[in-house]
Design a protein around this motif. Structure first.
Motif, PDB file in Angstrom:
ATOM      1  N   ASN A 188       0.795 -24.047   6.693  1.00  0.00           N
ATOM      2  CA  ASN A 188      -0.283 -25.297   6.099  1.00  0.00           C
ATOM      3  C   ASN A 188      -1.126 -25.835   7.234  1.00  0.00           C
ATOM      4  O   ASN A 188      -0.725 -25.924   8.323  1.00  0.00           O
ATOM      5  CB  ASN A 188       0.929 -26.358   5.725  1.00  0.00           C
ATOM      6  CG  ASN A 188       0.066 -27.370   4.784  1.00  0.00           C
ATOM      7  OD1 ASN A 188      -0.844 -28.082   5.263  1.00  0.00           O
ATOM      8  ND2 ASN A 188       0.370 -27.711   3.492  1.00  0.00           N
ATOM      9  N   THR A 243      -2.071 -34.422  -0.912  1.00  0.00           N
ATOM     10  CA  THR A 243      -3.206 -34.143  -2.111  1.00  0.00           C
ATOM     11  C   THR A 243      -4.183 -35.104  -2.170  1.00  0.00           C
ATOM     12  O   THR A 243      -5.115 -35.340  -2.834  1.00  0.00           O
ATOM     13  CB  THR A 243      -2.506 -33.530  -3.280  1.00  0.00           C
ATOM     14  OG1 THR A 243      -1.637 -32.693  -2.716  1.00  0.00           O
ATOM     15  CG2 THR A 243      -3.425 -32.948  -4.029  1.00  0.00           C
ATOM     16  N   SER A 302      -0.848 -26.200  -3.317  1.00  0.00           N
ATOM     17  CA  SER A 302      -1.574 -25.742  -2.075  1.00  0.00           C
ATOM     18  C   SER A 302      -1.332 -26.251  -0.715  1.00  0.00           C
ATOM     19  O   SER A 302      -1.770 -25.938   0.203  1.00  0.00           O
ATOM     20  CB  SER A 302      -3.136 -25.808  -2.489  1.00  0.00           C
ATOM     21  OG  SER A 302      -3.543 -27.290  -2.424  1.00  0.00           O
ATOM     22  N   ASN A 303      -0.679 -27.680  -0.932  1.00  0.00           N
ATOM     23  CA  ASN A 303      -0.299 -28.312   0.399  1.00  0.00           C
ATOM     24  C   ASN A 303       1.151 -27.879   0.892  1.00  0.00           C
ATOM     25  O   ASN A 303       1.756 -28.407   1.830  1.00  0.00           O
ATOM     26  CB  ASN A 303      -0.602 -29.940   0.110  1.00  0.00           C
ATOM     27  CG  ASN A 303      -1.797 -30.110   0.276  1.00  0.00           C
ATOM     28  OD1 ASN A 303      -2.531 -30.056   1.402  1.00  0.00           O
ATOM     29  ND2 ASN A 303      -2.313 -30.406  -0.755  1.00  0.00           N
ATOM     30  N   GLN A 309      -1.145 -13.515  -1.672  1.00  0.00           N
ATOM     31  CA  GLN A 309      -0.510 -14.150  -2.679  1.00  0.00           C
ATOM     32  C   GLN A 309      -0.190 -13.239  -3.778  1.00  0.00           C
ATOM     33  O   GLN A 309      -0.887 -12.283  -4.008  1.00  0.00           O
ATOM     34  CB  GLN A 309      -1.550 -15.306  -3.129  1.00  0.00           C
ATOM     35  CG  GLN A 309      -0.889 -16.095  -4.306  1.00  0.00           C
ATOM     36  CD  GLN A 309      -2.050 -17.166  -4.841  1.00  0.00           C
ATOM     37  OE1 GLN A 309      -2.993 -16.753  -5.458  1.00  0.00           O
ATOM     38  NE2 GLN A 309      -1.922 -18.302  -4.424  1.00  0.00           N
ATOM     39  N   ALA A 321      -6.724 -27.532   0.037  1.00  0.00           N
ATOM     40  CA  ALA A 321      -6.230 -26.220  -0.055  1.00  0.00           C
ATOM     41  C   ALA A 321      -6.201 -25.408   1.187  1.00  0.00           C
ATOM     42  O   ALA A 321      -6.628 -25.865   1.857  1.00  0.00           O
ATOM     43  CB  ALA A 321      -6.764 -25.550  -0.981  1.00  0.00           C
ATOM     44  N   LYS A 381      -6.697 -22.464 -11.825  1.00  0.00           N
ATOM     45  CA  LYS A 381      -7.207 -22.524 -10.743  1.00  0.00           C
ATOM     46  C   LYS A 381      -7.900 -23.890  -9.979  1.00  0.00           C
ATOM     47  O   LYS A 381      -8.187 -24.510 -10.968  1.00  0.00           O
ATOM     48  CB  LYS A 381      -8.026 -21.527 -10.061  1.00  0.00           C
ATOM     49  CG  LYS A 381      -7.585 -19.875 -10.247  1.00  0.00           C
ATOM     50  CD  LYS A 381      -8.870 -19.151  -9.834  1.00  0.00           C
ATOM     51  CE  LYS A 381      -8.098 -17.483  -9.850  1.00  0.00           C
ATOM     52  NZ  LYS A 381      -9.375 -16.607  -9.395  1.00  0.00           N
ATOM     53  N   PRO A 423       2.049 -20.672   0.227  1.00  0.00           N
ATOM     54  CA  PRO A 423       0.871 -19.921  -0.400  1.00  0.00           C
ATOM     55  C   PRO A 423       0.845 -18.711  -0.815  1.00  0.00           C
ATOM     56  O   PRO A 423      -0.138 -18.314  -1.503  1.00  0.00           O
ATOM     57  CB  PRO A 423      -0.289 -20.038   1.000  1.00  0.00           C
ATOM     58  CG  PRO A 423       0.744 -19.773   2.158  1.00  0.00           C
ATOM     59  CD  PRO A 423       2.064 -20.461   1.749  1.00  0.00           C
ATOM     60  N   LYS A 440      -1.335 -26.828  -9.012  1.00  0.00           N
ATOM     61  CA  LYS A 440      -1.690 -25.970  -8.209  1.00  0.00           C
ATOM     62  C   LYS A 440      -2.374 -26.450  -6.844  1.00  0.00           C
ATOM     63  O   LYS A 440      -2.327 -26.238  -5.683  1.00  0.00           O
ATOM     64  CB  LYS A 440      -2.454 -24.947  -8.668  1.00  0.00           C
ATOM     65  CG  LYS A 440      -1.842 -23.891  -9.546  1.00  0.00           C
ATOM     66  CD  LYS A 440      -2.792 -22.993 -10.165  1.00  0.00           C
ATOM     67  CE  LYS A 440      -2.029 -21.897 -11.147  1.00  0.00           C
ATOM     68  NZ  LYS A 440      -1.356 -20.903 -10.505  1.00  0.00           N
ATOM     69  N   GLN A 441      -2.971 -27.623  -7.087  1.00  0.00           N
ATOM     70  CA  GLN A 441      -3.618 -28.484  -6.316  1.00  0.00           C
ATOM     71  C   GLN A 441      -2.688 -29.176  -5.207  1.00  0.00           C
ATOM     72  O   GLN A 441      -2.644 -29.135  -3.977  1.00  0.00           O
ATOM     73  CB  GLN A 441      -4.517 -29.586  -6.716  1.00  0.00           C
ATOM     74  CG  GLN A 441      -5.059 -30.439  -5.576  1.00  0.00           C
ATOM     75  CD  GLN A 441      -6.243 -29.972  -5.203  1.00  0.00           C
ATOM     76  OE1 GLN A 441      -6.589 -28.861  -5.315  1.00  0.00           O
ATOM     77  NE2 GLN A 441      -7.025 -30.556  -4.041  1.00  0.00           N
ATOM     78  N   SER A 449       2.381 -17.619  -6.690  1.00  0.00           N
ATOM     79  CA  SER A 449       1.164 -18.268  -7.691  1.00  0.00           C
ATOM     80  C   SER A 449       1.978 -19.038  -8.568  1.00  0.00           C
ATOM     81  O   SER A 449       2.485 -18.704  -9.577  1.00  0.00           O
ATOM     82  CB  SER A 449       0.539 -16.938  -8.445  1.00  0.00           C
ATOM     83  OG  SER A 449      -0.037 -16.175  -7.677  1.00  0.00           O
ATOM     84  N   SER A 485     -11.253 -30.936  -1.207  1.00  0.00           N
ATOM     85  CA  SER A 485     -10.071 -30.069  -1.322  1.00  0.00           C
ATOM     86  C   SER A 485      -9.228 -30.017  -0.134  1.00  0.00           C
ATOM     87  O   SER A 485      -9.718 -30.099   1.183  1.00  0.00           O
ATOM     88  CB  SER A 485     -10.321 -28.660  -1.274  1.00  0.00           C
ATOM     89  OG  SER A 485      -9.634 -27.702  -1.326  1.00  0.00           O
TER      90      SER A 485
END
Length: 404
Positions: free
Chosen positions: A27, A340, A215-216, A85, A160, A147, A220, A211-212, A223, A158
């Motif tokens: 991260n 986030t 992503s943190n 991923q 991500a 996504k 990663p 997913k947002q 999915s 973002s």
């Protein structure tokens, strides 16, 4: 006794996951901290950096890197090296998909040779009355529509991960493939227990928010998949491999997107912190043929793995996870929501309203006392890096209307 033996063969303790071997930075927010707390002074660590663990303290690991020693949050590192991923829901004719279909066909032919009935064949193949892979495939098919779109999330920039070409990644690890296969099978079981609510608009929205937040996390390579269970019970479930399922009953009691972020962050935390353990692909006992690419009819779950899933399902509905694991997931919910751009008090606010409900018996039975969780969350919120960021209530209530 036999089931417990099987479980011990597949699942390692949470402590062992972080105390053996190296750790890898997953991260861009990971820091080498002077003290084991999120708001301590520290310097950013490069993505993919290899760290040598020394000792642990709660959600932090003391590590050594480049002759420096400090603390890093478990939420931002992983015992698995950076990898590509994993892709779900693809219709391609990949080698794995072809092999999975062939193995499924061979398995059915063997069952037929033994004189099994059609119902027995389906049960052996992972369908019929135990699993609902069809609904799971519908959920996975929405992955591309869910996504992360920073214009549709909470108005913040973002957070991500860096683009794949900027990260040093390898192929998907065998451990991750095995974890996803187990998680898919467990999720398919839950979807047989509770029907999937197939509202596309809401499910895509839930996936975008989830997913947002994911992503943190430190995973990663996964999915993450998010779905809604059509039941008024109040609960949420985290399956290995990033399959997160939340009930309509739970969603109806959420009052803001910040609360939703806290709840999803809690479940993502279970996955990121390996609270279901590690899964070894080449374990002779772990023979799951459940294609990652989801070709219809390719899912096969053998009896040994079914025994493992029995134990995991029992944990979700009866015994619950270890209390420490739940406290860690709560803290993860605070950190991930804050990272986030959401207010960090969302999860504690939700738990306060949850403590007054009568429809959360299963959740309360499998989790620590709600008041103790809230008290620990308040401490976690005090050291969070981002606080009191407003979230778009209008959007949450617009989508919440779908639930009625």
């Amino acid at each position: 006794m036999r089931k417990l033996l099987l479980l011990s063969l597949f699942i390692f303790s949470v402590v062992n996951v972080y105390s053996k071997g190296a750790l890898y930075v997953q991260n861009p927010k990971a820091k080498l901290l002077a003290e084991p707390q999120m708001n301590a002074e520290g310097s950013l660590l490069p993505l993919g950096e290899k760290l040598t663990p020394i000792t642990e303290q709660g959600l932090f690991v003391q590590v050594r890197t480049n002759e420096k020693t400090g603390w890093v949050s478990k939420l931002f590192v992983s015992p698995l090296p950076p990898s590509s991923q994993i892709q779900l829901g693809s219709k391609s004719q990949s080698v794995e998909a072809v092999v999975a279909r062939q193995r499924a066909s061979d398995f059915t032919k063997t069952a037929a040779a033994r004189g099994l009935s059609e119902t027995e064949k389906m049960r052996v193949r992972g369908g019929a009355d135990l699993y609902d892979f069809e609904s799971l495939r519908w959920l996975e098919s929405l992955g591309t529509e869910s996504k992360v779109d920073t214009n549709q999330t909470n108005g913040t920039s973002s957070t991500a991960f860096a683009k794949p070409e900027e990260r040093k990644v390898g192929s998907v690890s065998e451990e991750t493939k095995a974890e996803v296969k187990v998680g898919r099978s467990l999720a398919a079981r839950l979807l047989r227990k509770y029907p999937l609510w197939k509202n596309k608009d809401f499910t895509v929205y839930l996936g975008q928010v989830g997913k947002q937040i994911a992503s943190n996390s430190s995973r990663p390579e996964l999915s993450f998949t998010f779905g809604v269970l059509d039941t008024e019970e109040v609960n949420a479930f985290a399956c290995p491999g990033g399959f997160i399922l939340i009930t309509k009953g739970a969603l109806k009691n959420i009052r803001s997107e910040s609360e939703l972020a806290g709840v999803l962050g809690h479940e993502i935390g279970h996955v990121a912190l390996f609270h279901s353990g590690e899964f070894i692909q080449n374990n002779v006992y772990l023979d799951i043929i459940s294609s990652l690419l989801s070709p219809p009819g390719a899912e096969v779950v053998n009896q040994t793995t079914a025994n493992l899933l029995d134990e995991m399902e029992k944990q979700l509905f009866e015994s619950g996870r270890d209390s420490q694991a739940e406290y860690e997931a709560d803290e993860a919910g605070v950190v991930y929501a804050g990272s986030t751009g959401y207010g960090v008090a969302g999860l504690s606010n939700y738990l306060i309203s949850l403590s007054k409900l009568d429809k959360a018996d299963t959740l309360k039975k499998t989790h620590p006392d709600t008041s103790s969780r809230i008290a620990k969350l308040v401490k976690a919120e005090a050291t969070a890096q981002i606080k009191n960021v407003p979230s778009p209530k209008e959007r949450w209530y617009r989508y919440k209307a779908f639930l009625n």
